[in-house]
Design an enzyme around this catalytic site. Structure first.
Site, PDB file in Angstrom:
ATOM      1  N   CYS A  43     -69.159 -28.182  -4.625  1.00 17.06           N
ATOM      2  CA  CYS A  43     -68.677 -26.844  -4.974  1.00 17.06           C
ATOM      3  C   CYS A  43     -69.825 -25.881  -5.260  1.00 17.06           C
ATOM      4  O   CYS A  43     -69.892 -24.786  -4.703  1.00 17.06           O
ATOM      5  CB  CYS A  43     -67.744 -26.916  -6.172  1.00 17.06           C
ATOM      6  N   CYS A  48     -67.641 -24.068  -2.720  1.00 17.62           N
ATOM      7  CA  CYS A  48     -66.967 -22.889  -3.260  1.00 17.62           C
ATOM      8  C   CYS A  48     -67.896 -21.721  -3.579  1.00 17.62           C
ATOM      9  O   CYS A  48     -67.619 -20.578  -3.206  1.00 17.62           O
ATOM     10  CB  CYS A  48     -66.213 -23.248  -4.546  1.00 17.62           C
ATOM     11  N   LYS A  51     -69.938 -20.259  -0.518  1.00 20.25           N
ATOM     12  CA  LYS A  51     -68.931 -19.728   0.410  1.00 20.25           C
ATOM     13  C   LYS A  51     -68.400 -18.388  -0.078  1.00 20.25           C
ATOM     14  O   LYS A  51     -68.310 -17.426   0.695  1.00 20.25           O
ATOM     15  CB  LYS A  51     -67.774 -20.719   0.544  1.00 20.25           C
ATOM     16  N   TYR A 177     -59.019 -25.086   6.323  1.00 18.60           N
ATOM     17  CA  TYR A 177     -59.436 -23.894   5.581  1.00 18.60           C
ATOM     18  C   TYR A 177     -60.937 -23.662   5.678  1.00 18.60           C
ATOM     19  O   TYR A 177     -61.385 -22.514   5.699  1.00 18.60           O
ATOM     20  CB  TYR A 177     -58.972 -23.968   4.129  1.00 18.60           C
ATOM     21  N   GLU A 181     -62.325 -20.174   7.058  1.00 20.73           N
ATOM     22  CA  GLU A 181     -63.120 -19.313   6.185  1.00 20.73           C
ATOM     23  C   GLU A 181     -64.457 -18.947   6.828  1.00 20.73           C
ATOM     24  O   GLU A 181     -64.882 -17.783   6.787  1.00 20.73           O
ATOM     25  CB  GLU A 181     -63.356 -20.027   4.849  1.00 20.73           C
ATOM     26  N   HIS A 435     -47.371  -0.060 -10.472  1.00 21.27           N
ATOM     27  CA  HIS A 435     -47.315   0.782  -9.281  1.00 21.27           C
ATOM     28  C   HIS A 435     -48.497   1.743  -9.260  1.00 21.27           C
ATOM     29  O   HIS A 435     -48.845   2.314 -10.292  1.00 21.27           O
ATOM     30  CB  HIS A 435     -45.999   1.563  -9.253  1.00 21.27           C
ATOM     31  N   GLU A 440     -46.763  -5.755  -6.838  1.00 16.59           N
ATOM     32  CA  GLU A 440     -45.420  -5.405  -7.300  1.00 16.59           C
ATOM     33  C   GLU A 440     -44.341  -5.802  -6.301  1.00 16.59           C
ATOM     34  O   GLU A 440     -43.165  -5.913  -6.656  1.00 16.59           O
ATOM     35  CB  GLU A 440     -45.324  -3.907  -7.605  1.00 16.59           C
TER      36      GLU A 440
END
Length: 451
Positions: A43, A48, A51, A177, A181, A435, A440
């Site tokens: 990682c 992670c 990346k 993934y 990515e 908003h 939302e």
């Protein structure tokens, strides 16, 4: 020849191993950690963290273009690969030092070297032997490249961050993934990217609607997606490489990234000297308390074949330490674990896919929304967001949330708390949104999809 005795000896200083070691030492255990490569594991060093830094870098090009629609005009920026690469190296070095301080700060011994298990209570490192009441295997995974003509010419996710020169033409092989990515990263940095995948649609295991919408949006961003395509061979060609596919197509590239999966890093660990049992797929078999078939040996993280996510390894390391050295009942709950794919646009997901939910609950209701984000009404970028709620009809509980769009990971992280707490569709409907935001939409979808 060392005769030092520990309560816990950890093999591997990745996320799970470091967390287990830190917590066990903080509970008063005598702890040692052996690591042959780098503190922090995949990682921190080749996963992670770098990346995400490269994802940030790749998004600036789009942001500069988007800014024109908002009145910002200026000279074009130039991307310098060496600057990104070297700045990343400095940050990773800093994090390595942080991990060292975390372990040293609680009194854990750090042993630099490759550990081999001699028996269920003995480990050898650099010619020295160490005894321990408990051994914890946390060596993580390693990229797997299948053998085929020219496979040695490909690079993996371990090497791609530190290439000497920027690959202007990049072929990426894989549909998970990691492959997806990196396709977005290098496309955003200015490379010509072709992503090959042997199946009909990438991101297997994710919700089908998300996969379809991701393919559409990623293709629009400039990545050349080629499904139902397999590599036959790679060969040197002029100043670069030639990728030959099974259907007779030849692709020219400066680099070929293979991201076709990872396997547990167990070679040379000495498991043959124990009763530790492996699954047919190569992972270590453990029970709910992370115990192997060898009473003194446990394992956490990617070596066990569970969800290959850093937060999962951290949770497992924490639970292991609490059970063994506090002691305190501790279990990891694997339901409703959120995850993300940092492709462009980003995917955020938690809970059941629609396919899984129909198998698990029978009748479900599906709510979904697709729209152009407000930002792109002025930027002019042709990008659309997609959101999906899956509801168990019998209980009204929301059992799956999936999003493709800007900030999807941040939004779904928050929503995962609601799902973990058992929120119903009525709970979502009764929540007032902020908003104007994309988020939302999750509390304003009222009409279920007509199937």
């Amino acid at each position: 020849m060392s005769n030092k005795k520990y309560d816990l000896f950890v093999l591997g200083a990745g996320s799970g191993g470091v967390r287990a070691a830190r917590m066990a030492a903080s509970f008063g255990a005598r702890v040692a950690v052996a690591e042959v490569r780098y503190l922090g594991g995949t990682c921190v060093n080749v996963g992670c963290v770098p990346k995400k830094l490269y994802v940030y870098a790749s998004e600036f090009g789009h942001a500069f273009e988007d800014a024109r629609g908002f009145g910002w005009n200026g000279t074009a920026f130039h991307f310098d690969w060496a600057t990104l690469r070297d700045n990343k190296k400095r940050e990773i070095s800093r994090l390595n030092s942080v991990y060292q301080q975390l372990l040293s700060g609680v009194g854990a011994d750090i042993i630099d070297g490759s550990a081999r298990i001699l028996d269920p209570n003995t480990v050898a490192v650099n010619g020295d032997t160490y005894r321990a009441d408990k051994l914890l295997i946390a060596t993580g995974g390693w990229p797997f490249v299948p053998q085929f003509p020219g496979s040695e010419l490909a690079v993996t996710s371990n090497e791609i961050f530190d290439l000497e020169t920027f690959p202007r033409r990049l072929v990426i092989v894989g549909g998970g993934y990691i492959a997806t990515e990196f396709a977005g990263i290098f496309n955003g940095l200015g490379a010509s990217v072709i992503q090959l995948y042997r199946g009909e649609l990438f991101l297997r295991g994710f919700d089908l609607d998300i996969r379809r919408h991701a393919a559409r949006e990623i293709a629009k961003s400039g990545v050349d997606l080629r499904f139902n395509s397999q590599v036959k061979s790679i060969e040197r060609s002029g100043g670069g490489l030639r990728v030959n596919t099974a259907d007779g197509v030849a692709l020219e590239a400066d680099a070929v990234l293979y991201a076709t999966g990872r396997k547990p890093l167990l070679q040379g660990l000495g498991l043959e000297n124990t009763s530790v049992r492996l699954k047919d797929s190569g992972e270590i078999v453990v029970d709910q308390e992370f115990r192997t078939d060898e009473p003194t040996i446990c394992a956490v993280g990617d070596v066990t074949g569970g969800k290959e996510l850093t937060p999962v390894a951290l949770a497992e390391g924490m639970a292991f330490a609490r059970r063994q050295f506090q002691p305190q009942p501790a279990a990891v709950e694997y339901e409703f674990i959120p995850s993300a794919v940092f492709c462009q646009p980003t995917i955020g997901t938690v809970g059941f896919t629609e396919e899984q939910a129909r198998r698990e609950f029978g009748e479900v209701q599906v709510y979904q929304s697709e729209f152009k984000p407000m930002k792109h009404t002025l930027s002019g970028r042709d990008e659309r967001s997609f959101m999906k709620l899956i509801v168990d009809s019998a209980s009204d509980r929301v059992v799956g949330v999936h999003m493709l769009g800007e900030d999807a990971a941040e939004i779904v992280q928050g929503i995962s708390i609601a799902l973990k707490a058992g929120a119903t569709k009525a709970t979502f409907d009764g929540t007032i949104g902020i908003h104007p935001t994309s988020a939302e939409e999750f509390v304003t979808m009222r009409t279920p999809r007509a199937d």
